[in-house]
Enzyme design. Structure first.
Site, PDB file in Angstrom:
ATOM      1  N   ASP A 100       1.954   3.896   3.195  1.00 58.17           N
ATOM      2  CA  ASP A 100       0.488   3.827   3.275  1.00 58.17           C
ATOM      3  C   ASP A 100      -0.033   5.058   4.022  1.00 58.17           C
ATOM      4  O   ASP A 100       0.588   6.127   3.975  1.00 58.17           O
ATOM      5  CB  ASP A 100       0.089   2.503   3.971  1.00 58.17           C
ATOM      6  N   ASP A 106      -1.973  -4.955  19.064  1.00 56.41           N
ATOM      7  CA  ASP A 106      -1.491  -6.055  18.236  1.00 56.41           C
ATOM      8  C   ASP A 106      -0.393  -5.618  17.264  1.00 56.41           C
ATOM      9  O   ASP A 106       0.060  -6.421  16.444  1.00 56.41           O
ATOM     10  CB  ASP A 106      -2.664  -6.659  17.443  1.00 56.41           C
ATOM     11  N   ASN A 115       0.273 -13.015  20.079  1.00 61.78           N
ATOM     12  CA  ASN A 115      -0.004 -12.908  21.517  1.00 61.78           C
ATOM     13  C   ASN A 115      -1.336 -13.614  21.753  1.00 61.78           C
ATOM     14  O   ASN A 115      -1.703 -14.504  20.992  1.00 61.78           O
ATOM     15  CB  ASN A 115      -0.011 -11.427  21.934  1.00 61.78           C
ATOM     16  N   ASN A 117      -7.334  -2.604  -8.216  1.00 65.39           N
ATOM     17  CA  ASN A 117      -8.680  -3.168  -8.098  1.00 65.39           C
ATOM     18  C   ASN A 117      -9.534  -2.808  -9.296  1.00 65.39           C
ATOM     19  O   ASN A 117     -10.740  -2.592  -9.172  1.00 65.39           O
ATOM     20  CB  ASN A 117      -9.358  -2.670  -6.821  1.00 65.39           C
ATOM     21  N   ALA A 164       2.847  -0.863  -9.558  1.00 66.96           N
ATOM     22  CA  ALA A 164       2.937  -2.325  -9.667  1.00 66.96           C
ATOM     23  C   ALA A 164       3.411  -2.761 -11.048  1.00 66.96           C
ATOM     24  O   ALA A 164       4.054  -3.803 -11.198  1.00 66.96           O
ATOM     25  CB  ALA A 164       1.573  -2.949  -9.356  1.00 66.96           C
ATOM     26  N   TYR A 206       5.690  -1.662 -12.992  1.00 62.67           N
ATOM     27  CA  TYR A 206       7.108  -1.518 -13.331  1.00 62.67           C
ATOM     28  C   TYR A 206       7.879  -2.817 -13.117  1.00 62.67           C
ATOM     29  O   TYR A 206       7.571  -3.600 -12.223  1.00 62.67           O
ATOM     30  CB  TYR A 206       7.740  -0.388 -12.515  1.00 62.67           C
ATOM     31  N   VAL A 262       9.162  -3.955  -9.653  1.00 63.90           N
ATOM     32  CA  VAL A 262       8.157  -4.101  -8.597  1.00 63.90           C
ATOM     33  C   VAL A 262       7.403  -5.417  -8.772  1.00 63.90           C
ATOM     34  O   VAL A 262       7.010  -5.768  -9.890  1.00 63.90           O
ATOM     35  CB  VAL A 262       7.163  -2.922  -8.645  1.00 63.90           C
ATOM     36  N   SER A 320      -4.822  -4.443  -2.067  1.00 63.28           N
ATOM     37  CA  SER A 320      -4.093  -3.847  -0.939  1.00 63.28           C
ATOM     38  C   SER A 320      -3.887  -4.844   0.188  1.00 63.28           C
ATOM     39  O   SER A 320      -2.921  -4.731   0.946  1.00 63.28           O
ATOM     40  CB  SER A 320      -4.874  -2.658  -0.364  1.00 63.28           C
TER      41      SER A 320
HETATM   42 CA   LIG Z   1      -2.281 -11.046  17.999  1.00 59.59          CA
END
Ligand SMILES: [Ca+2]
Length: 368
Positions: free
Chosen positions: A123, A132, A168, A246, A261, A263, A266, A313
């Site tokens: 990405d 986080d 957390n 999209n 995507a 193929y 995948v 995504s």
């Molecule tokens: Ca968290």
């Protein structure tokens, strides 16, 4: 080349007045001198009963004041600071709806957190300083040579949070909150990349022992070499997951699934909303394999922030996270067996042309 995302949504903030009624509010008042001078307070009509607390170490009073009294104190030469008493809350973690919907929380409660499963997020990079995410980002690579694969776009950080935001007391939780995340930066800070970069990212993922590749990206043209790289990863035992695209229409009856995507090697992922209905943007076609939440998906964004995005995504990393949970639970499965189980245990949502085999479900897959 384009990224399958992402319309910015809402990030929420808190601001609440402490209002004690009867035209007064609570304030913290600090004196210029070393100790609080009560005669100043008496001079503007404040009685002992309005004083809620007198601090010891700093010359500060916690006091109820009218607006007129605030104005008087703000202009008083013996007063240094007058500030309204702000509300504070214990930090709390939210569970995005999609994490629950794919049975991520149910699987976590049985101990399946993606622990020791390596997920490569191909990405725009990951903000590894995000509180986080930082505990789970184990490494990465940038095809652009920038180090250390920082996310200058935001897309990759959002995708990573859905896979594995930390459990957390802040922000959000991912599907697999103990998965090992690797930031493989194949999209630049504008969110664009090329097939060469994606192939390079796949090669890095194979060479560095990744278990799962998530590609929330794609393009509209086919490439023999990109396909061979996807096949190579799959033949080497990696599970390869990608956003379907999209380019869907309201009717959803034309083949708009993008590459990689489309193929065979995948898993192509479509996007659904909280009613388990496809987003109109979600690409359709005979190669769709699974559906996952991709509308109003709350996750991490750079700078310690959070936002809701739409897109396939956002759906793909739900599948990658579920796969990490199932692989932790059933480590002897091959990638092909894992894939077969994810498909067989999915919840049928209707037309396979629009939903593939349906909604991915972690606990059902673990128990299948
Ligand atoms: Ca968290």
């Amino acid at each position: 080349m384009f990224v399958f995302s992402a319309t910015p949504g809402f990030a929420s903030g808190d601001s609440t007045d402490r209002n004690s009624g009867s035209g007064t509010k609570e304030y913290l008042v600090m004196f210029e001198e070393d100790s609080a001078d009560m005669s100043v307070m008496k001079s503007i009509g404040i009685s002992q009963s309005n004083i809620l607390y007198e601090f010891e170490l700093l010359p500060v009073l916690h006091v109820e004041l009218s607006e007129t009294q605030v104005n008087s104190l703000e202009n008083h030469p013996q007063i240094k600071t007058v500030e309204e008493n702000a509300e504070a809350k214990a930090y709390q973690q939210q569970t995005p709806w999609g994490i629950t919907r794919v049975q991520g929380i149910a699987a976590q409660s049985q101990g399946y957190t993606g622990n020791n499963v390596k997920v490569a997020v191909l990405d725009s990079g990951i903000d590894r300083s995000h509180p986080d995410l930082s505990a789970n980002v184990r490494g990465g690579y940038s095809v652009f040579g920038d180090s250390p694969y920082n996310d200058g776009n935001g897309h990759g950080t959002h995708v990573a949070g859905t896979v594995g935001a930390v459990n957390n007391n802040i922000g959000v939780i991912g599907v697999a909150p103990q998965a090992d995340l690797y930031a493989v930066k194949v999209l630049n800070n504008s969110g664009s990349g090329s097939y060469a970069g994606i192939a390079q990212g796949i090669e890095w993922s194979i060479n560095n022992g990744m278990d799962i590749i998530n590609m929330s990206l794609g393009g509209s043209s086919s490439s023999s070499i990109l396909e061979q790289y996807c096949n190579l990863a799959y033949n080497r035992g990696l599970l390869v997951v990608a956003a379907a695209g999209n380019s869907g229409t309201a009717a959803g009856n034309t083949n708009t699934v993008g590459y990689p995507a489309r193929y065979n090697s995948v898993i192509a992922v479509a996007a659904t909303n909280s009613n388990n209905v496809r987003g109109n943007f979600s690409s359709t076609g005979p190669t769709l394999e699974l559906s996952a939440p991709g509308v109003s998906v709350l996750s991490t964004t750079p700078g310690g922030n959070y936002a809701s995005y739409n897109g396939t995504s956002m759906a793909s990393p739900h599948v990658a996270g579920v796969a990490a949970q199932v692989w932790q639970a059933r480590p002897n499965l091959s990638n092909a067996q894992l894939r077969q189980i994810l498909n067989a245990s999915a919840q049928n949502l209707g037309s396979s042309y629009q939903y593939g085999n349906g909604l991915v479900r972690s606990l059902n897959a673990i128990q299948y």
